[in-house]
Design an enzyme around this catalytic site. Structure first.
Site, short mmCIF file in Angstrom:
data_model
loop_
_atom_site.label_atom_id
_atom_site.label_comp_id
_atom_site.label_asym_id
_atom_site.label_seq_id
_atom_site.Cartn_x
_atom_site.Cartn_y
_atom_site.Cartn_z
N CYS A 30 0.83 -1.21 0.00
CA CYS A 30 0.00 0.00 0.00
C CYS A 30 0.86 1.25 0.00
O CYS A 30 2.09 1.18 0.13
CB CYS A 30 -0.94 0.02 1.21
SG CYS A 30 -0.07 0.31 2.77
N ASP A 464 10.38 21.83 -34.97
CA ASP A 464 11.54 22.16 -35.78
C ASP A 464 11.21 21.84 -37.24
O ASP A 464 10.27 21.08 -37.50
CB ASP A 464 12.74 21.35 -35.29
CG ASP A 464 13.96 21.52 -36.18
OD1 ASP A 464 14.33 22.68 -36.44
OD2 ASP A 464 14.51 20.49 -36.62
N ASP A 686 14.95 17.02 -33.81
CA ASP A 686 15.74 15.82 -34.08
C ASP A 686 17.24 16.05 -34.11
O ASP A 686 18.00 15.10 -34.15
CB ASP A 686 15.32 15.19 -35.41
CG ASP A 686 15.95 15.92 -36.59
OD1 ASP A 686 15.95 17.18 -36.59
OD2 ASP A 686 16.45 15.25 -37.50
#
Length: 799
Positions: A30, A464, A686
Site C-alpha cells: 500500500c 523544428d 531531431d
C-alpha cells in the site's frame, strides 16, 4: 551549416553528487508501506535522495559512499519489516525483467496457496463456530447433529488452535511488518490489519480462557475466531488477485523482452554455426534467413529483404533493407536472406536500451502521486483514532441486552479493515506502467511518470523544420553560377581547373569538397548530389584546410588554396558579401517561395553562385498538424532557416505561426517566451541544435531517427519518423491523467464513504451494520478495481 555541440545547455536535471543504486524491495502492499520504506531510507545517514515505487517494488537511492553503503541501506529497509537484497553485479535489462517476472509469479503462487488454505480454514471455523453462536442452534443441529453434541469448551479451544495457526502461517507477514512499523513509529496497511484481527483474536482468547469474567459482568463470552480467519483469507485473496493484475501491467515490457532471440547464426571460418547471443562479438558476420528474427544490431553487408520493425517502431509496413542499412535485434526478417556485420551488443543494443528506458520509466513517479503520499502520511493514524472512537461509542451506546462489547469490537475491526489504503498506493503507479507499455506498442518511448503527466497539460507544440517537419534528407534542385564570377587560382585537377567556380559542376565540386567535412543534413545533400547524381570526384582531404562550422549560418575553409564561404545570407553579410547580384540571374523569390533553402557560395571573398536545396515535407506532417489543431493545441514552426523558406514549408503543413532565422540559443529563448506567456510547451526536434530547446521545453519530443543528443535531451522519443506520434503521445497522456484522477477519486471516495458505514453511520436510520468479513472483501475489491481501471489503457485508441 554544421551545428556546434558546444551550444548544448545543461540537462534538465543536473546529476547530483553521490552514487545511485536500485534496491529490490518485497512485501509492500500500500501507499503507507511505500512511504514507510521511503522515510526510513531518507532518515539514513548518507542518503541524498530516495524514491520508492510500489508497483515495481524498487527503491532508487542516491547516497554518499563515504557515509553509508548498500548493505546499510538494505538493513534500513529490512528494519521496516520488508524484504531487500544488496543489488548484484550489473545485469542486462533482459535479465532484470526476467527475474522480476519470476518474482511476481512466485509471489502470486505463494499468495494463492495461502489464500486457498486460509479460505478452507475459514469455512471450517464457521462450521465449528455455529454451536457457539448466541441465540441457540438456529436449526442447524438437524444438519450437523454430531457437531452440536460436542463440548462448547472443546470447540472454543479447537477454534483457538486453528485461528492461531492461520495467523502464525498465512497472516504472519501482517504482524511482523506491523511490529516493525511500530518500532519505527510509523503505521501502514499491515498495522490496520494486525490491530483489527489482533483485537478480535485477543477478545476471543479472553472469552475462551476466562468466560466466567464475562458472565459476572453481564457480558456474553462470544468469540470471533471465524471472522479473524476469514478476514485473513479474504485479504490474501485480494492480494493474490492484485498481484496477478499488477503483473499484467508489465505485459508490454515482457513482450519486448521476449523479442530477444536466444541464439544467432554466425559465420566463423567459412562455416555457419549457431551461437548463444552472449557469444556473438562485435564485427561478426551474422546470417539471417526469411522468417527469422534478427538476433543483434548490425549493418547489412550483402543480400536484401523487408524487415518487420513494428514491435519496436509501431510501423505496420515492413522496411526494405539492403547493403549499408541498419538492422535492429529482435525485428523479423520477412522475405529475403541477408548477411550483416554485428555492431552494438548486449546492454548497448537498441532493444536493450528500450527495455532499460521502459523499466526506468515504469519505476518513476508522476507528480500527482504526491497527493496520495500526503494523504497516506496521516491516513493510518487517523483511522486508528476513528476505530478507537467507534469502539467507545458502541460500547457506551449499546444497551447491556444488545451485547455491547461484541458490537463495539465488530464495528472497530470493520473500520480498521475497510480503511486499508491499498487502492491509494496503486492508483497512479498502475496507470504509469500500463501507459508507458501502451506507448511502446505505438512506437512512443515515454521517459517516466513526470513526462507522461506533463504531456497532458501541453497547450503549444513547437516544431523544428529540418528532419522533423521535413524528411531531413534534402536534395539539391538548382545550382546557379553568377556570370563573370572570378575563377580561383587553385591548382589544376583531373577534371579541369580544380579550384574553378566558372561552371555549375565546378562550383558544386568546390562546395561539396568543403561540405564533406560537415555532418549537417544540407551538407550531406550537397555531397550526395555531387557524387551520386553528378558523378563528380571531390578534392582529396589534404587539399581542404581550416574547416570551421559557423553555428546556424554555414561553414568556411580553404579549398585548393582558395578561401571558400558557404552558407546563408547571414554568413554572406558577416563577410561583407552582397548577394543582390544573384537576383538578376535567378528567381530568388520563386525558389524561396517553393520552400527551398538557398545556400550561397563565395570564393576568395567574391560571390560565386548558389545552390537551392529542397527538403520535402514528411508525408504524414500535414495530417499530424491538423490533428494537433483539432485537439485545441497551438502549433508553431521554429527554425534556423530563413523566413521565406520556413513560411513556404509552413503553408504546405498548414501551420500559421512561424519563427524563423533563429540560432540554437534563439530557439531556447522562444520556448522561454512562450512559457512566460503561460503556454505549456512541447518542443519537437531531431538535431543537435534542437537539444537545448528540447531540454528547456516542458515536454521534449525527439524523432527517434535523429541524433543521440536530441533523444537523450527529450522526454518522449518517437521510434518512427511520423509526426502523428506527437498527437498520439499527448492523447495518451491526457487519457492516462484521466485514469489517474479516476483511480484517486474512487480510492478516496471509497474510504470517505466506507469508513462511516463500517463505523455504523447507517445503523440508527436503517439498522445496517457492516461486518468485518464484508469489510475485508470490500477492501480487496477496491484495490483490484483500481488496477483493472488502469488496464483499460492497454486498449486505448490514441494513434
Amino acid at each position: 551549416m554544421d551545428m556546434d555541440p558546444m551550444t548544448l545547455t545543461e540537462p534538465r536535471t543536473a546529476p547530483g553528487a553521490g552514487r545511485r543504486i536500485t534496491i529490490p524491495v518485497s512485501g509492500m502492499t500500500c501507499a503507507s508501506c511505500q512511504a514507510g520504506v521511503q522515510k526510513a531510507l531518507q532518515r539514513t545517514p548518507g542518503v541524498l535522495d530516495a524514491s520508492v515505487n510500489l508497483m515495481t517494488g524498487n527503491a532508487a537511492v542516491t547516497f554518499d559512499p563515504a557515509a553509508t553503503s548498500p548493505a546499510a541501506l538494505v538493513a534500513a529497509i529490512r528494519d521496516t519489516g520488508y524484504g531487500a537484497e544488496v543489488p548484484g553485479p550489473e545485469r542486462t535489462a533482459f535479465a532484470e525483467q526476467e527475474e522480476r517476472d519470476r518474482a511476481q509469479e512466485e509471489e502470486f503462487r505463494a499468495l494463492r496457496g495461502k489464500a486457498i488454505l486460509s479460505g478452507v480454514a475459514g469455512v471450517l471455523a464457521m462450521l465449528l463456530s455455529m454451536p457457539l453462536m448466541a441465540g441457540g442452534a438456529h436449526g442447524h443441529e438437524r444438519l450437523l447433529p454430531w457437531l452440536y453434541r460436542l463440548d462448547p469448551r472443546f470447540l472454543s479451544y479447537l477454534l483457538l488452535a486453528l485461528t492461531a495457526g492461520v495467523m502464525a502461517w498465512a497472516g504472519r507477514q501482517f504482524y511482523t511488518r506491523a511490529w516493525a512499523s511500530f518500532r519505527h513509529r510509523t503505521a501502514d496497511m499491515n498495522t490496520l490489519i494486525a490491530v483489527g484481527t489482533g483485537a478480535a483474536f485477543l477478545d476471543s482468547l479472553a472469552a475462551t480462557l476466562a468466560p466466567g469474567f464475562f458472565l459476572r459482568h453481564g457480558l456474553a463470552p462470544d468469540v470471533y475466531y471465524e471472522a479473524v480467519v476469514i478476514i485473513i483469507a479474504l485479504i490474501l485473496t485480494g492480494n493474490a488477485f492484485e498481484a496477478r493484475a499488477k503483473s499484467r501491467t508489465a505485459a508490454a515490457l515482457r513482450a519486448l523482452v521476449s523479442l530477444q532471440p536466444k541464439t544467432a547464426r554466425v559465420l566463423r571460418a567459412g562455416q555457419e554455426i549457431d551461437l548463444p547471443i552472449a557469444a556473438v562479438a562485435s564485427g561478426d558476420t551474422v546470417v539471417v534467413r526469411p522468417g527469422e528474427r534478427v538476433p543483434v544490431d548490425g549493418e547489412v553487408l550483402s543480400g536484401a529483404s523487408a524487415v518487420d520493425e513494428s514491435m519496436l517502431t509501431g510501423e505496420s509496413l515492413p522496411v526494405g533493407k539492403g547493403p549499408g542499412d541498419r538492422v535492429i535485434g529482435g525485428t523479423i526478417n520477412r522475405t529475403g536472406a541477408f548477411r550483416y556485420r554485428a555492431t552494438t551488443l548486449g546492454a548497448d543494443s537498441a532493444l536493450a536500451r528500450i527495455v532499460r528506458l521502459m523499466h526506468d520509466a515504469q519505476g518513476s513517479r508522476a507528480p500527482i502521486q504526491r497527493l496520495a503520499d500526503r494523504v497516506s502520511a496521516v491516513f493510518v493514524p487517523v483511522v486508528l483514532s476513528l476505530a478507537v472512537v467507534t469502539f467507545g461509542v458502541w460500547l457506551l451506546a449499546t444497551p447491556a441486552s444488545g451485547a455491547p462489547l461484541a458490537r463495539a469490537v465488530a464495528a472497530a475491526v470493520a473500520v480498521l479493515i475497510i480503511a486499508c489504503p491499498c487502492a491509494m498506493g496503486l492508483a497512479v503507479p498502475t496507470a504509469v506502467m500500463v501507459a508507458t507499455g501502451r506507448g511502446a506498442e505505438l512506437g512512443l518511448l515515454i521517459k517516466g511518470g513526470e513526462a507522461l503527466q506533463r504531456a497532458g497539460d501541453v497547450t503549444t507544440v513547437v516544431l523544428d523544420k529540418t528532419g522533423t517537419l521535413t524528411t531531413g534528407r534534402p536534395t539539391v534542385t538548382d545550382v546557379i553560377v553568377l556570370p563573370g564570377a572570378r575563377r580561383s587560382a587553385g591548382s589544376a585537377g583531373s577534371a579541369g581547373s580544380a579550384g574553378s567556380a566558372g561552371s555549375a559542376d565546378d562550383l558544386l565540386r568546390l562546395v561539396a569538397s568543403l561540405e564533406a567535412s560537415s555532418e549537417h543534413p544540407l551538407a550531406d545533400a550537397i555531397v550526395r548530389h555531387a557524387r551520386e547524381e553528378r558523378g563528380l570526384a571531390l578534392l582529396p582531404p589534404q587539399e581542404i584546410a581550416g574547416f570551421q562550422s559557423q553555428t546556424g549560418r554555414g561553414a568556411v575553409g580553404a579549398v585548393a588554396g582558395s578561401a571558400l564561404a558557404v552558407g546563408n545570407a547571414a554568413l554572406m553579410a558577416e563577410y561583407a558579401i552582397d548577394v543582390a547580384p544573384l537576383a538578376a540571374v535567378a528567381d530568388l523569390e520563386r525558389l524561396a517561395g517553393e520552400g527551398k533553402t538557398l545556400v550561397y557560395a563565395a570564393v576568395d571573398g567574391a560571390l560565386a553562385g548558389l545552390l537551392a536545396v529542397a527538403d520535402p515535407l514528411r508525408p504524414t506532417a500535414r495530417a499530424a498538424v491538423e490533428r494537433l489543431r483539432k485537439m485545441g493545441l497551438d502549433v508553431v514552426l521554429l527554425t534556423g532557416d530563413d523566413r521565406r523558406t520556413a513560411e513556404a514549408v509552413a503553408r504546405q503543413a498548414g501551420i500559421a505561426r512561424v519563427v524563423a532565422g533563429v540560432l540554437p540559443a534563439g530557439k531556447v529563448a522562444e520556448v522561454r517566451r512562450l512559457q512566460a506567456a503561460g503556454a505549456v510547451v512541447a518542443m519537437v526536434g531531431d538535431g543537435v541544435n534542437d537539444a537545448p530547446a528540447l531540454a528547456q521545453a516542458d515536454v521534449g519530443i525527439a524523432i527517434g531517427t535523429g541524433t543521440d543528443v536530441a533523444v537523450e535531451a527529450s522526454d518522449v522519443t518517437l521510434m518512427r519518423a511520423d509526426l502523428g506520434g506527437v498527437a498520439a503521445a499527448i492523447a495518451l497522456s491526457r487519457r492516462t491523467l484521466r485514469i489517474m484522477k479516476q483511480n484517486l477519486f474512487w480510492a478516496f471516495v471509497y474510504n470517505v464513504v466506507a469508513i462511516p458505514v463500517a463505523a455504523g453511520a447507517l445503523y440508527p436510520a436503517f439498522g445496517l451494520l457492516l461486518s468485518p468479513i464484508l469489510a475485508s472483501a470490500a477492501m480487496a475489491g477496491s484495490s483490484v478495481s483500481v488496477v483493472t481501471n488502469s488496464l483499460r489503457l492497454r486498449r486505448a485508441r490514441v494513434a
